[in-house]
Design a protein around this motif. Structure first.
Motif, PDB file in Angstrom:
ATOM      1  N   LYS A  76       7.716  -9.336  14.088  1.00 17.38           N
ATOM      2  CA  LYS A  76       6.998 -10.202  15.022  1.00 17.38           C
ATOM      3  C   LYS A  76       5.609 -10.608  14.502  1.00 17.38           C
ATOM      4  CE  LYS A  76       7.102 -11.864  19.318  1.00 17.38           C
ATOM      5  NZ  LYS A  76       7.245 -11.473  20.710  1.00 17.38           N
ATOM      6  N   PHE A  77       4.991  -9.771  13.655  1.00 22.05           N
ATOM      7  CA  PHE A  77       3.635 -10.137  13.226  1.00 22.05           C
ATOM      8  C   PHE A  77       3.413 -10.185  11.715  1.00 22.05           C
ATOM      9  CE2 PHE A  77       2.106  -5.960  11.983  1.00 22.05           C
ATOM     10  CZ  PHE A  77       2.892  -5.080  12.723  1.00 22.05           C
ATOM     11  N   ILE A  78       4.299  -9.581  10.917  1.00 26.16           N
ATOM     12  CA  ILE A  78       4.093  -9.639   9.455  1.00 26.16           C
ATOM     13  C   ILE A  78       4.162 -11.089   8.927  1.00 26.16           C
ATOM     14  CG2 ILE A  78       5.088  -8.984   7.205  1.00 26.16           C
ATOM     15  CD1 ILE A  78       3.392  -6.755   8.333  1.00 26.16           C
ATOM     16  N   PRO A  79       5.114 -11.902   9.413  1.00 27.64           N
ATOM     17  CA  PRO A  79       5.133 -13.288   8.928  1.00 27.64           C
ATOM     18  C   PRO A  79       3.823 -14.039   9.227  1.00 27.64           C
ATOM     19  CG  PRO A  79       7.200 -12.758  10.022  1.00 27.64           C
ATOM     20  CD  PRO A  79       6.271 -11.606  10.283  1.00 27.64           C
ATOM     21  N   LEU A  80       3.250 -13.764  10.388  1.00 25.15           N
ATOM     22  CA  LEU A  80       1.996 -14.414  10.766  1.00 25.15           C
ATOM     23  C   LEU A  80       0.837 -13.867   9.925  1.00 25.15           C
ATOM     24  CD1 LEU A  80       1.330 -16.515  12.881  1.00 25.15           C
ATOM     25  CD2 LEU A  80       0.712 -14.674  14.441  1.00 25.15           C
ATOM     26  N   ALA A  81       0.867 -12.570   9.678  1.00 25.36           N
ATOM     27  CA  ALA A  81      -0.162 -11.949   8.828  1.00 25.36           C
ATOM     28  C   ALA A  81      -0.085 -12.553   7.427  1.00 25.36           C
ATOM     29  CB  ALA A  81       0.046 -10.436   8.771  1.00 25.36           C
ATOM     30  N   GLU A  82       1.132 -12.827   7.006  1.00 31.53           N
ATOM     31  CA  GLU A  82       1.381 -13.424   5.690  1.00 31.53           C
ATOM     32  C   GLU A  82       0.814 -14.846   5.637  1.00 31.53           C
ATOM     33  OE1 GLU A  82       3.348 -11.997   3.145  1.00 31.53           O
ATOM     34  OE2 GLU A  82       3.774 -13.792   1.981  1.00 31.53           O
ATOM     35  N   GLU A  83       1.103 -15.638   6.668  1.00 23.39           N
ATOM     36  CA  GLU A  83       0.622 -17.029   6.697  1.00 23.39           C
ATOM     37  C   GLU A  83      -0.889 -17.122   6.722  1.00 23.39           C
ATOM     38  OE1 GLU A  83       2.280 -19.454   9.896  1.00 23.39           O
ATOM     39  OE2 GLU A  83       4.208 -18.453   9.493  1.00 23.39           O
ATOM     40  N   THR A  84      -1.518 -16.219   7.471  1.00 21.97           N
ATOM     41  CA  THR A  84      -2.964 -16.300   7.660  1.00 21.97           C
ATOM     42  C   THR A  84      -3.743 -15.576   6.568  1.00 21.97           C
ATOM     43  OG1 THR A  84      -2.802 -14.314   9.017  1.00 21.97           O
ATOM     44  CG2 THR A  84      -2.793 -16.419  10.183  1.00 21.97           C
ATOM     45  N   ASN A 118       6.436  -1.273   1.801  1.00 24.25           N
ATOM     46  CA  ASN A 118       6.859  -2.671   1.699  1.00 24.25           C
ATOM     47  C   ASN A 118       5.687  -3.555   1.297  1.00 24.25           C
ATOM     48  OD1 ASN A 118       9.721  -2.704   2.887  1.00 24.25           O
ATOM     49  ND2 ASN A 118       8.543  -1.474   4.346  1.00 24.25           N
ATOM     50  N   VAL A 119       5.950  -4.467   0.392  1.00 25.49           N
ATOM     51  CA  VAL A 119       4.906  -5.374  -0.077  1.00 25.49           C
ATOM     52  C   VAL A 119       5.379  -6.798   0.173  1.00 25.49           C
ATOM     53  CG1 VAL A 119       3.621  -6.145  -2.098  1.00 25.49           C
ATOM     54  CG2 VAL A 119       4.225  -3.723  -1.856  1.00 25.49           C
ATOM     55  N   SER A 120       4.557  -7.601   0.823  1.00 21.28           N
ATOM     56  CA  SER A 120       4.988  -8.973   1.090  1.00 21.28           C
ATOM     57  C   SER A 120       4.465  -9.908  -0.003  1.00 21.28           C
ATOM     58  CB  SER A 120       4.578  -9.406   2.487  1.00 21.28           C
ATOM     59  OG  SER A 120       3.197  -9.525   2.536  1.00 21.28           O
ATOM     60  N   SER A 128      -6.250  -9.077  -6.036  1.00 18.62           N
ATOM     61  CA  SER A 128      -6.783  -7.733  -5.793  1.00 18.62           C
ATOM     62  C   SER A 128      -5.682  -6.669  -5.684  1.00 18.62           C
ATOM     63  CB  SER A 128      -7.589  -7.737  -4.483  1.00 18.62           C
ATOM     64  OG  SER A 128      -6.707  -7.908  -3.379  1.00 18.62           O
ATOM     65  N   PHE A 129      -4.408  -7.102  -5.671  1.00 18.79           N
ATOM     66  CA  PHE A 129      -3.333  -6.171  -5.312  1.00 18.79           C
ATOM     67  C   PHE A 129      -3.189  -4.967  -6.256  1.00 18.79           C
ATOM     68  CE2 PHE A 129       1.251  -4.999  -5.530  1.00 18.79           C
ATOM     69  CZ  PHE A 129       1.280  -4.313  -4.335  1.00 18.79           C
ATOM     70  N   LEU A 149       7.063   0.909  -4.529  1.00 18.28           N
ATOM     71  CA  LEU A 149       6.742  -0.364  -3.888  1.00 18.28           C
ATOM     72  C   LEU A 149       8.025  -1.162  -3.716  1.00 18.28           C
ATOM     73  CD1 LEU A 149       3.506  -1.230  -5.912  1.00 18.28           C
ATOM     74  CD2 LEU A 149       3.659  -0.231  -3.607  1.00 18.28           C
ATOM     75  N   GLU A 150       8.276  -1.609  -2.484  1.00 17.01           N
ATOM     76  CA  GLU A 150       9.494  -2.367  -2.176  1.00 17.01           C
ATOM     77  C   GLU A 150       9.181  -3.857  -2.132  1.00 17.01           C
ATOM     78  OE1 GLU A 150      11.499  -0.988   1.300  1.00 17.01           O
ATOM     79  OE2 GLU A 150      11.669   1.064   0.546  1.00 17.01           O
ATOM     80  N   ILE A 151       9.925  -4.583  -2.922  1.00 17.52           N
ATOM     81  CA  ILE A 151       9.701  -6.019  -3.054  1.00 17.52           C
ATOM     82  C   ILE A 151      11.015  -6.730  -2.785  1.00 17.52           C
ATOM     83  CG2 ILE A 151       9.151  -7.781  -4.816  1.00 17.52           C
ATOM     84  CD1 ILE A 151       7.502  -5.234  -6.028  1.00 17.52           C
ATOM     85  N   THR A 152      10.980  -7.855  -2.083  1.00 20.56           N
ATOM     86  CA  THR A 152      12.256  -8.519  -1.786  1.00 20.56           C
ATOM     87  C   THR A 152      12.673  -9.448  -2.927  1.00 20.56           C
ATOM     88  OG1 THR A 152      11.148 -10.279  -0.611  1.00 20.56           O
ATOM     89  CG2 THR A 152      11.928  -8.443   0.716  1.00 20.56           C
ATOM     90  N   GLU A 153      13.972  -9.687  -2.965  1.00 20.32           N
ATOM     91  CA  GLU A 153      14.545 -10.542  -4.001  1.00 20.32           C
ATOM     92  C   GLU A 153      13.922 -11.930  -4.036  1.00 20.32           C
ATOM     93  OE1 GLU A 153      18.676 -10.452  -2.979  1.00 20.32           O
ATOM     94  OE2 GLU A 153      19.216 -10.064  -5.042  1.00 20.32           O
ATOM     95  N   ARG A 154      13.629 -12.434  -2.860  1.00 20.29           N
ATOM     96  CA  ARG A 154      13.125 -13.802  -2.782  1.00 20.29           C
ATOM     97  C   ARG A 154      11.792 -13.927  -3.529  1.00 20.29           C
ATOM     98  NH1 ARG A 154      10.916 -16.702   1.237  1.00 20.29           N
ATOM     99  NH2 ARG A 154      10.887 -14.929   2.637  1.00 20.29           N
ATOM    100  N   LEU A 155      10.952 -12.913  -3.361  1.00 14.50           N
ATOM    101  CA  LEU A 155       9.656 -12.914  -4.046  1.00 14.50           C
ATOM    102  C   LEU A 155       9.851 -12.946  -5.559  1.00 14.50           C
ATOM    103  CD1 LEU A 155       6.649 -10.613  -3.322  1.00 14.50           C
ATOM    104  CD2 LEU A 155       7.517 -10.852  -5.616  1.00 14.50           C
TER     105      LEU A 155
END
Ligand code: C2E
Ligand code: MG
Ligand code: MG
Ligand code: MG
Length: 283
Positions: A76-84, A118-120, A128-129, A149-155
């Motif tokens: 509910k909020f990670i996508p928004l945190a990502e956008e902002t 999880n890393v977005s 800085s990561f 560190l978990e990274i998704t395929e799409r990234l």
């Protein structure tokens, strides 16, 4: 889609869209202050060795206790945190907290437990990561091999040169790297041989019906075999039933995670779970 249907469709849906964006603005403005107000919490879900049932570590899963909106789940909020861009300070907080938690469990149990974080995408690409990861490990005195560190395929498929460089630096640091939700992305499998991954996490959508859908069972077996041929370990996500654990054992899946073992739990409940769990590994 509204666009392709022309203006009338847009007008018909406009009131709903306004409501959605109003809700988003509210969440966004509250999200901005949530770190200062200490409203985030990490939950932990055990990861066990499939063959023995021994605990090897946990995945950290963020929760947001908003006083006005209640318990908010990450979807509910990670996508928004990502956008902002708020994902950058939030993600740093998660890594620090996760390393601190792992270090604390190691001290109290004497077990070399690991922690998966999880890393977005935006967090991963932020300049800085890599330093933030390194700093967290040093500050919390955690052995890098205990951080995954978990990274998704799409990234991984998005931006090759930069991605390759960041993965290489993390690998050199000694942290472990895993592909999350494996099988749900576009699966250009060639990246698996060129990037320094350690683990594949089979997405829960394949595990759910593994006992009733021969196609899913075939895919899970194929993923396990492919991963092992490439020198990768495998975690099955979303294990809910005992029969699934037998299937995974029979086909050599290394690790498993899911409601069958435990739901994600608060730090206190996780420690209680470790204490009451006699299948703890001595390794
Ligand atoms: P994920 O990394 O794939 O995490 C696994 C999700 O599956 C978690 O949902 C977990 O609660 C759920 N799950 C675990 N076992 C089972 C099971 O047996 N059955 C079913 N149906 N579900 C199970 P959660 O906690 O809601 O997290 C959702 C997603 O949010 C995560 O998916 C991850 O992509 C993202 N996320 C969570 N925490 C963080 C974070 O700190 N940072 C970032 N960037 N993303 C996060
Ligand atoms: Mg994950
Ligand atoms: Mg490595
Ligand atoms: Mg996943």
């Amino acid at each position: 889609q509204a666009k392709s249907k022309g203006k009338s469709a847009y007008e018909r849906f406009a009131p709903e869209m306004k409501e959605v964006s109003h809700e988003r603005l509210q969440i966004e403005s509250r999200l901005r202050r949530a770190l200062e107000l200490d409203e985030f919490d990490l939950y932990f879900q055990p990861i066990v060795e499939t063959a023995s049932g021994h605990l090897i570590g946990a995945e950290a899963l963020i929760r947001w206790n908003s006083p006005t909106m209640g318990l908010m789940m990450p979807d509910k909020f990670i996508p928004l945190a990502e956008e902002t861009g708020l994902i950058i300070p939030i993600g740093e907080w998660v890594i620090r907290q996760a390393c601190a938690a792992a270090r604390q469990w190691q001290e109290t149990t004497g077990l070399k437990l690991s922690i998966a974080v999880n890393v977005s995408p935006r967090q991963f690409r932020d300049p800085s990561f890599v330093d933030a990861v390194s700093r967290a490990l040093i500050e919390q005195r955690l052995d890098p091999v205990c951080l995954e560190l978990e990274i998704t395929e799409r990234l991984i498929l998005d931006n090759t040169i930069e991605t390759a460089d960041i993965l290489r630096r993390l690998d050199e640091m000694g942290v472990r790297l895993s592909v999350d939700d494996f099988g749900t992305g576009y699966s250009a499998l060639s990246y698996l041989k060129s990037y320094p991954f350690d683990t594949l996490k089979i997405d829960k959508s394949f595990i759910r019906d593994v006992m009733i859908e021969p196609g899913d069972a075939a895919l899970v077996r194929a993923i396990i075999n492919m991963a092992h041929s490439l020198g990768l370990q495998v975690i099955a996500e979303g294990v809910e039933e005992e029969a699934q654990t037998h299937f995974l054992q029979a086909h050599g899946c290394d690790y498993a995670q899911g409601y069958f073992y435990s739901r994600p739990a608060s730090a206190d409940s996780f420690v209680a779970w470790i204490r009451s769990n006699h299948r703890v590994s001595g390794a």
